[in-house]
Design an enzyme around this catalytic site. Structure first.
Site, PDB file in Angstrom:
ATOM      1  N   ARG A 104       0.769  -1.326   0.028  1.00 15.56           N
ATOM      2  CA  ARG A 104       0.018   0.179   0.060  1.00 15.56           C
ATOM      3  C   ARG A 104       0.869   1.129   0.063  1.00 15.56           C
ATOM      4  O   ARG A 104       1.548   1.373   1.039  1.00 15.56           O
ATOM      5  CB  ARG A 104      -0.898  -0.040   1.228  1.00 15.56           C
ATOM      6  CG  ARG A 104      -1.733   1.163   1.316  1.00 15.56           C
ATOM      7  CD  ARG A 104      -2.891   1.208   2.451  1.00 15.56           C
ATOM      8  NE  ARG A 104      -3.935   0.563   2.095  1.00 15.56           N
ATOM      9  CZ  ARG A 104      -5.384   0.596   2.402  1.00 15.56           C
ATOM     10  NH1 ARG A 104      -5.331   1.407   3.573  1.00 15.56           N
ATOM     11  NH2 ARG A 104      -6.168  -0.021   1.902  1.00 15.56           N
ATOM     12  N   HIS A 131      -7.353   0.815  -6.461  1.00 16.98           N
ATOM     13  CA  HIS A 131      -7.295  -0.222  -5.401  1.00 16.98           C
ATOM     14  C   HIS A 131      -8.186  -1.418  -5.789  1.00 16.98           C
ATOM     15  O   HIS A 131      -9.233  -1.778  -5.604  1.00 16.98           O
ATOM     16  CB  HIS A 131      -8.598   0.638  -4.262  1.00 16.98           C
ATOM     17  CG  HIS A 131      -8.307   0.002  -2.869  1.00 16.98           C
ATOM     18  ND1 HIS A 131      -7.532  -0.928  -2.676  1.00 16.98           N
ATOM     19  CD2 HIS A 131      -9.099   0.469  -1.665  1.00 16.98           C
ATOM     20  CE1 HIS A 131      -7.798  -1.453  -1.195  1.00 16.98           C
ATOM     21  NE2 HIS A 131      -8.724  -0.322  -0.564  1.00 16.98           N
ATOM     22  N   GLN A 134      -9.961  -3.937  -3.518  1.00 15.61           N
ATOM     23  CA  GLN A 134     -11.274  -3.353  -3.128  1.00 15.61           C
ATOM     24  C   GLN A 134     -12.452  -3.699  -4.184  1.00 15.61           C
ATOM     25  O   GLN A 134     -13.590  -4.416  -3.742  1.00 15.61           O
ATOM     26  CB  GLN A 134     -11.283  -1.983  -2.800  1.00 15.61           C
ATOM     27  CG  GLN A 134     -12.468  -1.447  -2.357  1.00 15.61           C
ATOM     28  CD  GLN A 134     -13.019  -1.713  -0.726  1.00 15.61           C
ATOM     29  OE1 GLN A 134     -12.193  -1.767  -0.104  1.00 15.61           O
ATOM     30  NE2 GLN A 134     -14.157  -2.442  -0.589  1.00 15.61           N
ATOM     31  N   ASP A 220     -17.255   7.346  -1.606  1.00 13.84           N
ATOM     32  CA  ASP A 220     -16.003   6.939  -0.874  1.00 13.84           C
ATOM     33  C   ASP A 220     -15.809   8.387  -0.077  1.00 13.84           C
ATOM     34  O   ASP A 220     -16.319   9.521  -0.330  1.00 13.84           O
ATOM     35  CB  ASP A 220     -14.817   6.568  -1.459  1.00 13.84           C
ATOM     36  CG  ASP A 220     -13.467   6.335  -1.014  1.00 13.84           C
ATOM     37  OD1 ASP A 220     -13.502   6.203   0.374  1.00 13.84           O
ATOM     38  OD2 ASP A 220     -12.288   6.247  -1.473  1.00 13.84           O
ATOM     39  N   CYS A 260     -16.191   1.496   0.490  1.00 15.35           N
ATOM     40  CA  CYS A 260     -15.164   0.690   0.724  1.00 15.35           C
ATOM     41  C   CYS A 260     -14.690   0.694   2.223  1.00 15.35           C
ATOM     42  O   CYS A 260     -14.195  -0.235   2.937  1.00 15.35           O
ATOM     43  CB  CYS A 260     -13.952   1.113  -0.068  1.00 15.35           C
ATOM     44  SG  CYS A 260     -13.294   2.757   0.094  1.00 15.35           S
ATOM     45  N   ARG A 288     -13.593  -8.910   1.146  1.00 16.62           N
ATOM     46  CA  ARG A 288     -12.112  -8.654   0.935  1.00 16.62           C
ATOM     47  C   ARG A 288     -11.198  -9.811   1.335  1.00 16.62           C
ATOM     48  O   ARG A 288     -10.164 -10.395   0.598  1.00 16.62           O
ATOM     49  CB  ARG A 288     -11.518  -7.499   1.677  1.00 16.62           C
ATOM     50  CG  ARG A 288     -12.163  -6.141   1.066  1.00 16.62           C
ATOM     51  CD  ARG A 288     -11.237  -5.502  -0.018  1.00 16.62           C
ATOM     52  NE  ARG A 288     -10.013  -5.556   0.059  1.00 16.62           N
ATOM     53  CZ  ARG A 288      -9.356  -4.562   0.762  1.00 16.62           C
ATOM     54  NH1 ARG A 288      -9.922  -3.529   1.279  1.00 16.62           N
ATOM     55  NH2 ARG A 288      -7.925  -4.700   0.762  1.00 16.62           N
TER      56      ARG A 288
HETATM   57  N1  NVA Z   1      -9.830   6.663  -1.273  1.00 19.68           N
HETATM   58  C1  NVA Z   1      -9.573   6.342  -0.042  1.00 19.68           C
HETATM   59  C2  NVA Z   1      -9.629   4.744   0.107  1.00 19.68           C
HETATM   60  C3  NVA Z   1      -9.347   4.232   1.372  1.00 19.68           C
HETATM   61  C4  NVA Z   1      -9.363   2.580   1.552  1.00 19.68           C
HETATM   62  C5  NVA Z   1      -7.967   6.468   0.270  1.00 19.68           C
HETATM   63  O1  NVA Z   1      -7.255   6.312  -0.694  1.00 19.68           O
HETATM   64  O2  NVA Z   1      -7.557   6.921   1.284  1.00 19.68           O
HETATM   65  N1   CP Z   2     -11.086  -0.366   2.252  1.00 23.32           N
HETATM   66  C1   CP Z   2      -9.969  -0.263   2.687  1.00 23.32           C
HETATM   67  O1   CP Z   2      -8.993  -0.636   1.978  1.00 23.32           O
HETATM   68  O2   CP Z   2      -9.940  -0.250   4.338  1.00 23.32           O
HETATM   69  P1   CP Z   2      -8.377   0.000   5.091  1.00 23.32           P
HETATM   70  O3   CP Z   2      -8.021   1.385   4.463  1.00 23.32           O
HETATM   71  O4   CP Z   2      -8.882  -0.160   6.458  1.00 23.32           O
HETATM   72  O5   CP Z   2      -7.457  -1.007   4.651  1.00 23.32           O
END
Ligand code: NVA
Ligand code: CP
Length: 306
Positions: A104, A131, A134, A220, A260, A288
């Protein structure tokens, strides 16, 4: 076996997703019956986090443990990466010691560079652009609840972010349409979304029109990780892009709501919607776990016949 990575949604074909969802159903069913399934004994997964996580970390850690393997979780600030060790060197070293890596991070180019120097499969656990795990879980959830997604309409309300981009890639592969409504100045950038065929999405200035007749309404956070400095400005700009009961009433009567997570009730979604009867966010989060177990099995063992 050919080395495969999963860096964005379009890395797999429809046929591969069809196979992965069949495996997911089988793996989930065994899990629900408390029947062990451990094809990855002696395999090790490294998780590399440059951003926060709850679901991604827990689902990958639990998933790999349930498959019989082990997990090493790295927060990059605690590693030599946090002190400037070149990413390419980290990829070369880590991939000699483990069997599969999930990352990540920030820019997609970072995970691409890592994968280019890795001897083992690399999975995208979220980048600024995408993502994919997801949306694999989300589409599995839709199919589980409602059947095939082909020909359906997904309404995306809010920011044209990593999750939105991934829905757009998925639309071309699964043959559904995305009705997108973003505030002015936050529109989709097709090149950044990695889509060259724009026939699967339509943009709406009015979020209510995007939701009208939809089979699935999804949103989101207004401010994604790494963009915290824009939070106050975004709260103003996105004010009219909240998924609320009025918006859900315009969608089909059996429309689902997905997010998500993590969610901000009272910002991108009203509590009455996320905690209401059309919301499937908890199934979405749980799935997931199941889809990623199928994904790791596929990347490490290829197609298995059980
Ligand atoms: N769009 C959000 C998703 C978190 C799972 C982010 O990138 O923070
Ligand atoms: N939806 C998702 O990826 O959640 P986290 O940021 O908690 O991993």
């Amino acid at each position: 076996m050919e080395l495969r990575h999963y860096l964005q949604f379009k890395d797999f074909t429809f046929d591969e997703y069809d196979y992965l969802f069949a495996r997911t159903r089988w793996i989930k069913d065994k899990f629900k019956r408390y029947e062990p399934y451990q094809p990855l004994v002696d395999r090790t997964l490294a998780l590399v986090f440059e951003k926060h996580s709850t679901r991604t970390r827990v689902s990958f850690e639990a998933g790999m443990n349930q498959l019989g393997g082990s997990v090493i979780t790295l927060m990059t600030r605690d590693t030599q990466m946090g002190r400037g060790e070149p990413l390419e060197d980290v990829a070369r070293v880590v991939s000699r010691m483990v069997d599969i890596v999930m990352i990540r991070t920030f820019e997609q180019s970072i995970i691409e560079r890592f994968a280019a120097h890795s001897r083992v499969p690399v999975i995208n656990g979220l980048t600024n652009e995408y993502h994919p795990c997801q949306i694999m879980g989300d589409i599995f959830t839709y199919i589980e609840q409602r059947g095939a997604i082909r020909g359906k309409t997904v309404a995306w309300i809010g920011d044209s972010n990593n999750v939105c981009n991934t829905w757009l890639q998925a639309a071309a592969i699964f043959g559904f349409n995305v009705h997108v409504s973003t505030p002015p100045g936050y529109e989709i950038e097709p090149e950044r979304a990695g889509i060259y065929d724009t026939s699967h999405f339509e943009s709406f200035t009015d979020p209510l029109e995007a939701a009208r007749g939809a089979d699935l309404v999804t949103t989101d956070v207004w401010t994604s990780m790494g963009m915290e400095a824009e939070n106050a400005e975004r709260k103003q700009d996105f004010e009219d892009w909240q998924v609320d009961a009025e918006m859900m009433r315009l969608a089909k009567t059996d429309a689902l709501f997905m997010h998500c997570l993590p969610a901000h009730r009272g910002e991108e979604v009203a509590a009455a919607v996320i905690d209401g009867p059309q919301s499937v966010v908890w199934d979405e989060a749980e799935n997931r776990l199941h889809v990623q177990k199928a994904l790791m099995e596929y990347l490490l063992l290829g197609r298995t016949i059980v």
